[in-house]
Write a protein that holds these residues in place. Structure first.
Motif: not given
Length: 313
Positions: A55-62, A117-119, A172-177
């Motif tokens: 639930x509230x999940x996806x495969x390999x989102x990030x 984390x929102x898709x 990587x830039x998204x993660x740093x945010x």
């Protein structure tokens, strides 16, 4: 050998979702499942019992590209650390212990990560990377040079920047945010509180768990339900000239429920069927497309709605 399935990655962490599990789920051998309100294509609402694992999940989102040995390090590294640390801090708050500055930072990282984390946000970042890669592939000169060398690869296969494949560089830039964006500082400037609430129904949890509102007295209020009866709040005055009276718990809970359902896209976790019935008027305009559900309701007057339980193994 069939194609390997991707890793399931949650945009609403399981440790939060599991607060909504019920005794009746455990009694039928589904201890880690929750009730989620959806809407069918016919317009009828229904409740589906889903394992928190999916639930509230996806495969390999990030997950990263095939060029990276540890493709899923974001899930198993930073996000696992953020979730584990915040879980410890929330337990301290439940025990009414004071928080250190390190605790506040851990909690702020967690809240910030729920937004990133929102898709939809991940999709925007991935599209930025894909747009750049298409520009590599559309470069006729690069394509010609590769053909001259007898290479069958596309130009995008050579798109590296600072040692990272370009789409991974963007991720990587998204993660740093999550750790360095203005959102994090705004959260850290807020006052944290864990409020026990007893509304007429238990608090719901949507696929977009972070609710943000601005109150009439110019206070920015962020809220997340961490259990059916506990509301994590972060409030920050925007203008000291206005009255800064204490936060009204009942009003905060009411605003949370309203906006939680209003903001939902993929479904809303509820504690019980009776809670879903009581909250039903708030769902009427909603189109929750957990599968492919249309925008209509069974009865436009809102006098009757049909719920049906659909359990999936």
């Amino acid at each position: 050998m069939g194609k390997q399935k991707g890793q399931i990655q949650h945009f609403v962490p399981q440790f939060i979702q599991r607060e909504w599990t019920q005794d009746r789920h455990r009694a039928v051998g589904r201890p880690k499942s929750v009730d989620v309100v959806f809407r069918k294509a016919t317009g009828a609402f229904f409740i589906e019992c889903l394992p928190t694992k999916v639930n509230f999940a996806g495969r390999d989102l990030w997950s990263l590209s095939q060029y990276v040995p540890e493709r899923r390090f974001i899930e198993t590294g930073p996000f696992k650390t953020i979730d584990n640390s915040s879980s410890v801090v929330l337990k301290k708050m439940k025990r009414e212990e004071s928080l250190s500055e390190s605790d506040r930072i851990d909690l702020a990282y967690f809240v910030s990560s729920l937004y990133y984390r929102q898709p939809e946000n991940v999709k925007v970042i991935r599209e930025m990377g894909e747009t750049a890669l298409r520009s590599f592939d559309d470069d006729g000169e690069l394509t010609y040079l590769l053909a001259q060398q007898g290479l069958s690869k596309k130009p995008r296969d050579f798109a590296f920047l600072d040692g990272l494949y370009y789409s991974d560089y963007v991720m990587q830039g998204w993660l740093n945010n999550i750790r360095y964006h203005d959102l994090l500082n705004d959260i850290l400037d807020s006052t944290f509180a864990l409020l026990p609430v007893r509304p007429k129904y238990a608090l719901p949890l949507s696929d977009r768990p972070l609710v943000t509102v601005t109150l009439p007295n110019h206070v920015k209020l962020r809220m997340i339900a961490i259990s059916p009866h506990l509301l994590l709040t972060m409030h920050k005055p925007l203008d000291r000239k206005f009255d800064q009276s204490p936060l009204n718990i009942a009003k905060a809970a009411s605003l949370y429920v309203q906006h939680c359902i209003e903001n939902a896209v993929r479904g809303v976790v509820v504690k019980s069927t009776s809670d879903a019935w009581r909250m039903l008027p708030l769902f009427r305009p909603k189109d929750l497309w957990g599968r492919d559900y249309g925008p209509r309701t069974d009865n436009p007057d809102g006098l009757y709605y049909s719920f049906c339980a659909v359990n999936t193994a």
